[in-house]
Design an enzyme around this catalytic site. Structure first.
Site, PDB file in Angstrom:
ATOM      1  N   SER A   1      32.835  40.717  49.998  1.00  0.00           N
ATOM      2  CA  SER A   1      33.145  42.010  49.388  1.00  0.00           C
ATOM      3  C   SER A   1      34.541  42.503  49.720  1.00  0.00           C
ATOM      4  O   SER A   1      35.148  43.253  48.940  1.00  0.00           O
ATOM      5  CB  SER A   1      32.129  43.063  49.830  1.00  0.00           C
ATOM      6  OG  SER A   1      32.126  43.192  51.245  1.00  0.00           O
TER       7      SER A   1
ATOM      8  N   GLY B   1      28.755  40.522  49.890  1.00  0.00           N
ATOM      9  CA  GLY B   1      27.572  40.025  50.572  1.00  0.00           C
ATOM     10  C   GLY B   1      27.581  38.544  50.879  1.00  0.00           C
ATOM     11  O   GLY B   1      26.687  38.038  51.570  1.00  0.00           O
TER      12      GLY B   1
ATOM     13  N   ASN C   1      29.870  38.491  57.181  1.00  0.00           N
ATOM     14  CA  ASN C   1      28.463  38.713  56.831  1.00  0.00           C
ATOM     15  C   ASN C   1      27.527  37.762  57.562  1.00  0.00           C
ATOM     16  O   ASN C   1      26.302  37.961  57.534  1.00  0.00           O
ATOM     17  CB  ASN C   1      28.264  38.586  55.318  1.00  0.00           C
ATOM     18  CG  ASN C   1      28.910  39.715  54.553  1.00  0.00           C
ATOM     19  OD1 ASN C   1      28.883  40.865  54.982  1.00  0.00           O
ATOM     20  ND2 ASN C   1      29.527  39.400  53.427  1.00  0.00           N
TER      21      ASN C   1
ATOM     22  N   ASP D   1      34.346  52.707  56.237  1.00  0.00           N
ATOM     23  CA  ASP D   1      33.038  52.430  56.829  1.00  0.00           C
ATOM     24  C   ASP D   1      33.158  51.460  58.008  1.00  0.00           C
ATOM     25  O   ASP D   1      32.169  50.863  58.428  1.00  0.00           O
ATOM     26  CB  ASP D   1      32.072  51.873  55.785  1.00  0.00           C
ATOM     27  CG  ASP D   1      32.562  50.559  55.173  1.00  0.00           C
ATOM     28  OD1 ASP D   1      33.686  50.126  55.496  1.00  0.00           O
ATOM     29  OD2 ASP D   1      31.812  49.957  54.377  1.00  0.00           O
TER      30      ASP D   1
ATOM     31  N   HIS E   1      35.104  47.878  55.287  1.00  0.00           N
ATOM     32  CA  HIS E   1      35.805  47.677  54.018  1.00  0.00           C
ATOM     33  C   HIS E   1      37.115  48.447  53.976  1.00  0.00           C
ATOM     34  O   HIS E   1      37.260  49.477  54.618  1.00  0.00           O
ATOM     35  CB  HIS E   1      34.897  48.078  52.859  1.00  0.00           C
ATOM     36  CG  HIS E   1      33.675  47.230  52.743  1.00  0.00           C
ATOM     37  ND1 HIS E   1      32.467  47.587  53.323  1.00  0.00           N
ATOM     38  CD2 HIS E   1      33.474  46.031  52.148  1.00  0.00           C
ATOM     39  CE1 HIS E   1      31.582  46.645  53.071  1.00  0.00           C
ATOM     40  NE2 HIS E   1      32.162  45.687  52.361  1.00  0.00           N
TER      41      HIS E   1
END
Length: 240
Positions: free
Chosen positions: A65, A94, A124, A213, A216
Site C-alpha cells: 500500500s 496489504g 505487512n 497513521d 503510510h
C-alpha cells in the site's frame, strides 16, 4: 508419586517439548511461498498485466500500500518525477512478499524490459514473520526479478520505519530484515538504499505529521521519498 512415575512424566513432557520445537522449526516459511489473494486484489493485479502488455515501461515500483499510495497522496509527486520516465506502479495494499512473488509469476513483468525496478516490501509480514523469514522473502523476489528481467537493475529500498519509536515491535522486525537484506546488494545489478532516517526525528521517533497513521505516507513524505532516491534512480537509469 513414585520416583519412576515422576521420571516417566518428565520424559513425556520433554518429548512433547522437543516435538513442538521441531514442528515449529520444520514449518515452511510462508513468506517465500507464492500466494494470490482474492477480490479487488485480483482485479488490480490483472490491470497491471494489461498495462505492461502495452509496453513502453522503463521504470517499475513494486510493493504494498505504501507503493500503491503513489496513486493517492503521492500522485502529484509521481507526476513530477516518474510519469515522464514511463514508470508503472505495481503496488497493492496489504501485499506481503508471498503475494508479490505470485504476481511476478503471473504476468506483472511479462514482456517488458525496464531499466530499473524499485522494490520496497515486507512491512505487512512483520506481524507474522521473523526478520529472517522476511529477508528470505525479499531475497526470493530479487532472485525472481533477476531471472525474469536479466537486463533490469534492482534497487531494494529498506523497509520504511513504522510505529511511534524505536521500541515498536514491528519496526524492530523490519529493521532486522533490513540488516540481512542489505547484504544482497552487489552494486552491479542489485543495489540497496535506506532512506528511513529521512522520515525520523533525531531520537528515532516517527511523527504523525510525517506518516499520519505511523505507517503510510502523506504528500510531503512522498516528496521526501522521491528526493532521497532521485540521485540513485537517475544513476541506475543511465540518465545524465
Amino acid at each position: 508419586m513414585t520416583a519412576s512415575r515422576r521420571f516417566v512424566l518428565l520424559a513425556a513432557l520433554l518429548t512433547c517439548l522437543v516435538s513442538s520445537l521441531s514442528s515449529a522449526q520444520d514449518k515452511p516459511n510462508e513468506a517465500v511461498i507464492p500466494a494470490p489473494r482474492e477480490g479487488n486484489w485480483m482485479k488490480r493485479h490483472e490491470s497491471f498485466n494489461e498495462r505492461v502488455k502495452e509496453g513502453n515501461v522503463d521504470l517499475i515500483f513494486i510493493g504494498d500500500s505504501i507503493t500503491q499510495g503513489w496513486e493517492g497522496a503521492g500522485k502529484n509527486v509521481w507526476a513530477e518525477y516518474y510519469a515522464k520516465r514511463n514508470a508503472v506502479n505495481l503496488g497493492i495494499g496489504g501485499d506481503r512478499t508471498q503475494h508479490v512473488l505470485w504476481r511476478l509469476d503471473h504476468g506483472n513483468i511479462d514482456g517488458i524490459h525496464p531499466k530499473l525496478a524499485v522494490l520496497m516490501i515486507g512491512t505487512n509480514n512483520s506481524g507474522t514473520n521473523t526478520s529472517e523469514q522476511i529477508a528470505e522473502g525479499i531475497k526470493a523476489i530479487v532472485e525472481k526479478l533477476r531471472s525474469k528481467l536479466p537486463d533490469t537493475k534492482v534497487l531494494i529500498l529498506a523497509i520504511f520505519p513504522r510505529g511511534p519509536d524505536k521500541d515498536d515491535a514491528k519496526r524492530k522486525v523490519n529493521e532486522g530484515a533490513n540488516e540481512i537484506v542489505k547484504k544482497l546488494a552487489d552494486n552491479k545489478t542489485v543495489y540497496y538504499l535506506d532512506i528511513g532516517p529521512k522520515f525520523l526525528a533525531a531520537d528515532g521517533t516517527l511523527s504523525k505529521e510525517v506518516m499520519p497513521d505511523l505507517l503510510h505516507l502523506n504528500e510531503a513524505s512522498y516528496r521526501t521519498w522521491a528526493e532521497a532516491t532521485e540521485p540513485k534512480v537517475k544513476e541506475l537509469m543511465g540518465e545524465k
